[in-house]
Scaffold this active site. Structure first.
Site, PDB file in Angstrom:
ATOM      1  N   GLU A 157     -12.701   4.705   5.618  1.00  0.00           N
ATOM      2  CA  GLU A 157     -12.625   3.997   6.890  1.00  0.00           C
ATOM      3  C   GLU A 157     -13.774   4.335   7.833  1.00  0.00           C
ATOM      4  OE1 GLU A 157      -7.804   3.461   6.752  1.00  0.00           O
ATOM      5  OE2 GLU A 157      -8.619   5.129   7.879  1.00  0.00           O
ATOM      6  N   ARG A 188      -8.567  -1.053   8.245  1.00  0.00           N
ATOM      7  CA  ARG A 188      -9.458   0.004   7.777  1.00  0.00           C
ATOM      8  C   ARG A 188      -9.629   1.095   8.834  1.00  0.00           C
ATOM      9  NH1 ARG A 188     -13.698  -1.630   3.503  1.00  0.00           N
ATOM     10  NH2 ARG A 188     -14.217   0.388   2.674  1.00  0.00           N
ATOM     11  N   CYS A 189      -8.520   1.677   9.231  1.00  0.00           N
ATOM     12  CA  CYS A 189      -8.554   2.565  10.391  1.00  0.00           C
ATOM     13  C   CYS A 189      -7.362   3.492  10.347  1.00  0.00           C
ATOM     14  CB  CYS A 189      -8.497   1.697  11.651  1.00  0.00           C
ATOM     15  SG  CYS A 189      -8.084   2.575  13.148  1.00  0.00           S
ATOM     16  N   GLN A 230       0.825  -1.208   0.000  1.00  0.00           N
ATOM     17  CA  GLN A 230       0.000   0.000   0.000  1.00  0.00           C
ATOM     18  C   GLN A 230       0.861   1.261   0.000  1.00  0.00           C
ATOM     19  OE1 GLN A 230      -3.031  -2.275   3.005  1.00  0.00           O
ATOM     20  NE2 GLN A 230      -3.265  -0.061   2.977  1.00  0.00           N
TER      21      GLN A 230
END
Ligand code: FES
Ligand code: FES
Lengths: 167, 793
Positions: free
Chosen positions: B744, B375-376, B229
């Site tokens: 998110e 996802r944070c 990523q």
């Protein structure tokens, strides 16, 4: 390790290879067939990203079959869906309805959906959800996948719709 | 504009219509995915490549007395076995963790610290041979006492990391706020509500596992294909670990089959693949098994104690949080270096607490290392869940409606920019409006009436609210860096003579749709067709430096860079336009997506025409039309939302049915409503999974109980609820296009809504809290316990 000769039709083309008997169908399709649209996402037959169609419209998890088990059989993968650059109504529907994000589950999801519509051309939302419950998607939350299958069902039941969409 | 999605999303934005922005343009990247032509890591094969597999420890804590690979090397096709001994000889036995507080073994060095830890790497001609080899690598383990939780760790009876200077399992303390004032305020509050809340250990589990292929080309240059990523950060990290200069490293992150934070860390397998490629002079490929994916990192695992003070009338007076963090064997958290506990300071949420204090202590245990996101944005989820859960408990104790308690304590829209007692400056928001939209849309009043009737009949129906605020978009360079690199992002735009172009950024989409949304941002700024932009990410040879895609930072940071780079192009275009129209550039105004000569109606030139002129008739201006820009955001952005869950709990079985779920998000300006809605659906489904089914649990002996998808559950289409969405729009005042973030939010905001709903359903029985995941068994047990307690009275 002993190798065996395996031969199967993938998307209408004969693919032959000499592989160890433990080679998975998924790997045979990807490596001998050179078709990488069939993915692998787990080791426990849980995710369905490896789904292909066997002998017509039977969805199978190609990570859960050995290549030798498919010897002499016919396999359909995602690569066969678009014909001459024209998307299959299922592909078109996934695009129109934003039924994919990362795309990793998409080939298996669409093939399961096509098999589902073959069995049940007018599924309810619940029947779609039930029919796709062997295919995980981590990105979309399924709402838009359901919508895509509904759109595809409509188009596939009324081919004139598909033709109209071309104009 | 063509190609608007047919299934118009339910999301209705409040923002004005524009040229390319705010439109549900169908995704440009989709045709290749739809046809099975995505290019994921396992689709890449290099000539002569070897396959690598890893030997993992069955023990959570053990000394390694010896490793014998002689049998493994007898397998036909075996090429090599590597252990820490070989790696140490090359000085690559350990690797620094991203936020710099610790280092991590690449392969077990003398001992193993968690079950499934990497012990040896094997290399073979085929995948099958590599997997045969790992079965035959003999490792002689001497089991040691296991520390399977941070409360045992803090006693320091068993020292897990003797390699460290500090002889303790305690990693660090972090705190923020005013402890003295907070204690004083709590001491004088009418009510003090206390609760212990656990956010369990979970895992992002994208459907595509991680993997890589490493090759040193004939010029000795490392070509490293990897599921990353953050490709540029990897390149710099590889320079730091391996000492290879960055011009000799090319990191290519191909299509990613999801990421959600799992593809941020540099994993030991990557280092082993590179080491193998270097020593064996062959390309080396390594693809994780699902078990390897689930056991190599984790998210959350915070044990939190919260205290909230309130007046009789329900005005909040103080907030105090004490957290024990379980980081596993190494502190491999991928947090910015000045923020070991990430953005946990957002724990004061959407509420105007006069004083607050948060304290956190982190410990090593015999568990998989991490503290990476799922996802944070760096621990925002733990914080948001805690405050939103606690608000409901406070409301319950004060016998107030949870929406009324929130309304009474929201930061008001005129208070922005709002300085929180935990040191954030919130940019903008209108919490009350968003909540009102949600309550109206879900029919809150009617639901309360229905609930009252059902309760009278003994049925368990619950309504759960979460009015969360996030902090995303790391971040301003004076505060945020990873490995010392400031958290800016770069964008490069090149316009071709025909008015089409190429866009490159340092971010990396994993399904978020950057190939579409980046084109929309640039098209909006330039009045060009978004269909005619190619978006490229993930190749460090071509993309400008950027910190990557995670922590909801792409739109806040790279999105800003894109808009400003496009404006730079517009300024150059103005000069060329002036030349073509034979006026002074000051006589031109940019209006309705073209340059107009002021006072001379009809005398205009479009950007497409200017683009052509830039190459055919630039006059005295520098030819060409392109710009590169690095954007250092002045502040973080603070998206918020109100989520409402409606559940029915079966009293006999403990089964929860999520009957409705509404997410009203305020992400500021929206680029593509269809994509935003898709992100929300996906995030809600992940939040649903966390609330009801996911946990990386360990037993007393330190065995990891969630190592594949039969134990670590991903919701199927059948369990997943139907999602309803809506949006309000409070633009970020400092962001170039007013955008915040959204990817998110649904995962941050939804767990509290789900749990609040279930607890609300059970509240007539006197149940006050259950820790996630709210499995049928746990809910059933809570119901039975509550009923038995009543019966015993
Ligand atoms: S790869 Fe997961 S089911 Fe086949
Ligand atoms: S689109 Fe990513 S897993 Fe389904």
């Amino acid at each position: 390790m002993n190798e065996v000769n395996v031969s199967m039709k993938i998307n209408g083309k004969t693919v032959t290879g000499s592989v160890e008997s433990r080679v998975l169908l998924a790997h045979f399709i990807r490596e001998q067939g050179g078709l990488t649209g069939t993915h692998v996402g787990c080791d426990s037959s849980s995710c369905g990203v490896c789904t292909v169609l066997l002998d017509g419209y039977t969805p199978v998890k190609s990570c859960t079959m050995y290549a030798v088990m498919a010897d002499g059989h016919e396999i359909t993968t995602v690569e066969s869906l678009a014909v001459g650059g024209k998307l299959h109504p299922m592909q078109q529907a996934f695009w129109d309805q934003h039924g994919l994000q990362c795309g990793y589950c998409t080939p298996g999801m669409m093939l399961s959906s096509i098999a589902l519509l073959k069995q049940n051309p007018n599924p309810t939302e619940h029947e779609i959800r039930e029919g796709l419950s062997g295919n995980l998607c981590r990105c979309t939350g399924y709402n838009n996948i359901v919508k895509a299958v509904q759109q595809a069902a409509q188009v596939m039941n009324q081919p004139e719709l598909a033709a109209a969409a071309d104009d | 504009m063509t190609d608007i999605a047919q299934g118009s999303p339910e999301i209705v934005t409040e923002q004005p219509a524009k040229f390319a922005m705010g439109k549900s343009m169908k995704r440009k990247e989709d045709p290749r995915f739809l046809q099975g032509k995505g290019n994921y890591i396992d689709d890449i094969n290099l000539k002569g490549q070897l396959y690598m597999a890893l030997v993992h420890s069955p023990y959570p804590h053990a000394n390694i007395r010896g490793i014998d690979s002689s049998e493994a090397m007898k397998i036909p096709g075996a090429v090599a076995v590597v252990t820490s001994k070989e790696l140490n000889a090359y000085n690559v036995g350990w690797l620094p963790t991203f936020h710099g507080l610790d280092k991590q073994m690449v392969l077990a060095d003398g001992k193993v610290l968690y079950q499934y830890q990497e012990v040896a790497a094997v290399y073979a001609e085929t995948r099958e041979a590599a997997y045969d080899m790992i079965e035959l690598v003999e490792v002689d383990y001497e089991p040691l006492e296991v520390v399977n939780n941070p409360f045992k760790a803090m006693k320091d009876d068993v020292l897990l990391r003797p390699d460290r200077e500090a002889k303790t399992n305690h990693i660090y303390n972090w705190n923020v706020g005013d402890q003295g004032a907070t204690d004083a305020a709590l001491a004088t509050s009418d009510h003090v509500v206390k609760q212990h809340v656990v956010f369990p250990r979970v895992h992002a589990a994208p459907l595509e596992p991680c993997g890589c292929i490493a090759e040193f080309d004939v010029m000795g240059r490392l070509q490293f294909y990897v599921t990353s990523q953050a490709p540029h950060v990897y390149r710099t990290a590889l320079f730091l670990v391996l000492g290879i200069p960055e011009d000799k490293i090319r990191v290519i992150s191909p299509d990613l089959g999801g990421g959600f934070g799992n593809k941020v860390p540099v994993y030991p397998g990557y280092v082993c693949a590179i080491a193998g490629a270097l020593v064996l002079q062959r390309p080396v490929k390594w693809i994780e098994t699902r078990t390897e994916n689930l056991t190599s990192s984790f998210a959350r695992d915070y044990h939190m104690d919260i205290e909230i003070g309130a007046t009789k009338e329900g005005k909040l007076t103080a907030l105090k949080v004490n957290t024990v963090a379980d980081h596993g064997a190494f502190d491999a958290a991928a947090d910015p270096s000045k923020y070991p506990a990430g953005m946990f300071g957002i724990v004061s949420g959407s509420y105007d607490f006069p004083v607050a204090y948060a304290n956190l202590d982190a410990y090593f245990t015999n568990k998989q290392p991490g503290g990476v996101a799922y996802r944070c944005s760096f621990r925002v989820t733990e914080a948001s869940y805690l405050i939103e859960r606690a608000m409901d408990i406070v409301a319950d104790e004060l016998k107030m409606d949870p929406t009324e308690l929130r309304r009474k304590n929201f930061i008001q829209k005129e208070q922005f920019p709002y300085k929180s007692p935990l040191n954030f400056t919130y940019d903008s928001g209108d919490y009350e409006h968003t909540m009102d939209v949600a309550l109206e849309k879900i029919g809150y009043k009617q639901l309360l009436e229905e609930q009252a009737e059902k309760r009278a009949r003994g049925e368990l129906m619950g309504i759960g609210i979460s009015t969360f605020t996030e902090v995303t978009g790391a971040g301003p360079s004076k505060h945020f860096d990873i490995l010392g690199i400031k958290m800016f992002d770069g964008a490069e735009i090149r316009i071709h003579p025909s008015g089409s172009g190429i866009i490159r950024t340092g971010t990396k989409s994993q399904g978020q749709g950057h190939e579409t949304t980046w084109a929309q941002i640039v098209a909006e700024e330039l009045g060009l067709d978004p269909q005619n932009f190619l978006v490229e990410e993930g190749d460090t040879d071509t993309a400008p430096y950027g910190l990557g895609t995670y922590a909801s930072r792409s739109t806040p940071v790279a999105g800003g860079a894109l808009a400003l780079a496009a404006r730079k192009i517009r300024e150059k275009a103005r000069k060329i336009a002036a030349h073509v129209l034979e006026v002074s550039e000051h006589d031109l105004e940019w209006k309705d997506y073209a340059f107009h000569v002021m006072g001379a109606p009809g005398k205009t030139i479009t950007m497409k025409e200017v683009a052509f002129a830039a190459y055919t008739n630039p006059g005295d201006n520098e030819p060409g039309l392109e710009a590169t820009l690095y954007y250092d955001p002045p502040n973080m952005v603070f998206p918020h939302g109100t989520y409402v869950a409606v559940v029915d709990v079966d009293r006999d079985t403990g089964e929860t049915k999520v009957r409705r779920f509404l997410a009203v998000d305020d992400a500021g300006t929206i680029i593509n409503p269809m994509i935003v809605e898709g992100q929300i659906h996906g995030g809600l489904t992940e939040g649903f999974a966390i609330a009801f089914m996911q946990e990386i649990a360990y037993d007393e002996a330190g065995n990891n109980l969630a190592t594949n998808f039969t134990d670590y559950l991903i919701p199927t289409s059948l369990e997943s609820p139907h999602w309803e969405t809506a949006a309000t729009c409070t633009p970020s005042p400092h962001h170039p296009i007013g955008a915040k973030s959204v990817g998110e939010s649904p995962n941050v905001g939804s767990p509290a809504a789900f749990v609040n709903a279930v607890i609300d359903a059970l509240s007539p029985l006197g149940v006050r809290h259950i820790d996630m995941p709210l499995t049928r068994e746990k809910v059933w047990a809570a119901i039975r316990t509550a009923e038995n307690a009543v019966a015993a009275d």
